[in-house]
Design an enzyme around this catalytic site. Structure first.
Site, PDB file in Angstrom:
ATOM      1  N   GLU A  96      -7.244   7.496   6.546  1.00 10.05           N
ATOM      2  CA  GLU A  96      -5.897   7.919   6.143  1.00 10.05           C
ATOM      3  C   GLU A  96      -5.861   8.123   4.634  1.00 10.05           C
ATOM      4  O   GLU A  96      -6.377   7.306   3.871  1.00 10.05           O
ATOM      5  CB  GLU A  96      -4.872   6.867   6.549  1.00 10.05           C
ATOM      6  CG  GLU A  96      -3.434   7.201   6.180  1.00 10.05           C
ATOM      7  CD  GLU A  96      -2.445   6.136   6.638  1.00 10.05           C
ATOM      8  OE1 GLU A  96      -1.387   6.011   5.992  1.00 10.05           O
ATOM      9  OE2 GLU A  96      -2.730   5.425   7.624  1.00 10.05           O
ATOM     10  N   GLU A 118       3.865   7.942  -0.950  1.00 11.66           N
ATOM     11  CA  GLU A 118       4.829   7.254  -0.095  1.00 11.66           C
ATOM     12  C   GLU A 118       5.705   6.393  -1.001  1.00 11.66           C
ATOM     13  O   GLU A 118       5.215   5.631  -1.813  1.00 11.66           O
ATOM     14  CB  GLU A 118       4.166   6.447   1.012  1.00 11.66           C
ATOM     15  CG  GLU A 118       3.110   5.458   0.588  1.00 11.66           C
ATOM     16  CD  GLU A 118       2.554   4.677   1.773  1.00 11.66           C
ATOM     17  OE1 GLU A 118       3.110   4.797   2.880  1.00 11.66           O
ATOM     18  OE2 GLU A 118       1.576   3.942   1.586  1.00 11.66           O
TER      19      GLU A 118
END
Length: 301
Positions: free
Chosen positions: A167, A172
């Site tokens: 990932e 974020e």
């Protein structure tokens, strides 16, 4: 009659100039998309190569609805992290941008044994790629829910040691910090990036772990748009860029050499819980994460 002809000729000339100006603007827009957004001297590409836009993983969001040939909005098997449920109706294309709006549902919904009280949204690319440059122009929402831009591999069709998870979190963040932990102190005013390696099949020589990156955004992430980018250079090197400037270079904890897919997700985090007032007191604009565009690039000779 001669006066009328002169007036008509003048109007035609005016229209021609307007069309020329429109053409110039459009040409400039096309030119602006000929390479990723970098500040002067920050473009990391080798001199003998150039950036090529990967159209099936890029979008200017100029239409009236999501391009279903490029993007999927139902979660691709993932319904969200409770208490935030992915809702297709929270995702739309409008005013030249992709918009994902956070909501509080009128009543609790129970799915897969969990209770959901809030609505988020999910947009995932149907196509994947490995090494390349990925960027978006994003303005975060102002709630406790996330605003994100990242890549992840899919386990479908993979076997053996490739059936693991890689990932790449480009950005974020949240608009409202509920968790007062020290590590979250600047989560609403910074680029927070990671590379993750996990779910390693037994007997495979890969390491589980995380490499962190990122840097300050110069203000709250919901105050303005920022260009968040990453150059996935190789299986051993990843470079993160904020507004066209190199922020940090990291080595993933394990080989990053599996095809990954883009994700633009607004979700809830279990480490940033729902505030006492429900967290949805702002206007629709304040509750919306907006992506002006998303672009993916590959180096070519």
């Amino acid at each position: 009659m001669n006066v009328e002809k002169e007036i008509n000729t003048y109007q035609i000339k005016q229209m021609n100039w307007i069309l020329i100006l429109i053409c110039i603007v459009n040409c400039n827009m096309i030119f602006a998309q000929s390479s990723p957004i970098f500040l002067k001297g920050e473009d990391p590409k080798p001199e003998n190569k150039k950036w090529k836009l990967i159209k099936n993983m890029s979008d200017e969001f100029g239409g009236k609805k999501i391009d279903a040939k490029k993007w999927q909005i139902s979660g691709q098997g993932w319904i969200g992290r409770a208490p935030g449920l992915f809702l297709a109706e929270n995702v739309k294309v409008s005013d030249g941008s992709l918009q994902i709006t956070t909501t509080k549902m009128p009543k609790k919904v129970k799915k897969q044994g969990k209770e959901f009280t809030h609505g988020g949204g999910y947009v995932g690319s149907r196509f994947g790629m490995t090494y390349g440059y990925y960027e978006c122009d994003m303005k975060a929402n102002k709630t406790f829910m996330s605003s994100t831009f990242w890549l992840i591999n899919e386990g479908k069709g993979l076997e053996g040691c490739d059936k693991r998870t890689t990932e790449l979190d480009i950005q974020e963040c949240v608009g409202q910090i509920v968790n007062k932990a020290e590590w979250m102190k600047y989560f609403d005013q910074s680029m927070n990036s990671n590379t993750h390696s996990r779910n390693i099949p037994e007997g495979c020589n890969y390491k589980k772990g995380t490499s962190k990156a990122g840097g300050p955004a110069g203000g709250k992430v919901y105050d303005d748009f920022h260009v968040y980018g990453v150059w996935w250079k190789s299986k051993e090197e990843v470079l993160f860029f904020l507004d066209g400037k190199l922020i940090k270079k990291v080595a993933p904890p394990s080989d990053f050499n599996i095809t990954m897919y883009l994700r633009m997700v607004v979700e809830t985090y279990d480490w940033n819980p729902v505030p006492e007032d429900g967290g949805m007191t702002g206007t629709k604009e304040e509750r919306t994460t907006t992506y002006n565009w998303v672009r993916s690039w590959k180096l070519t000779e």
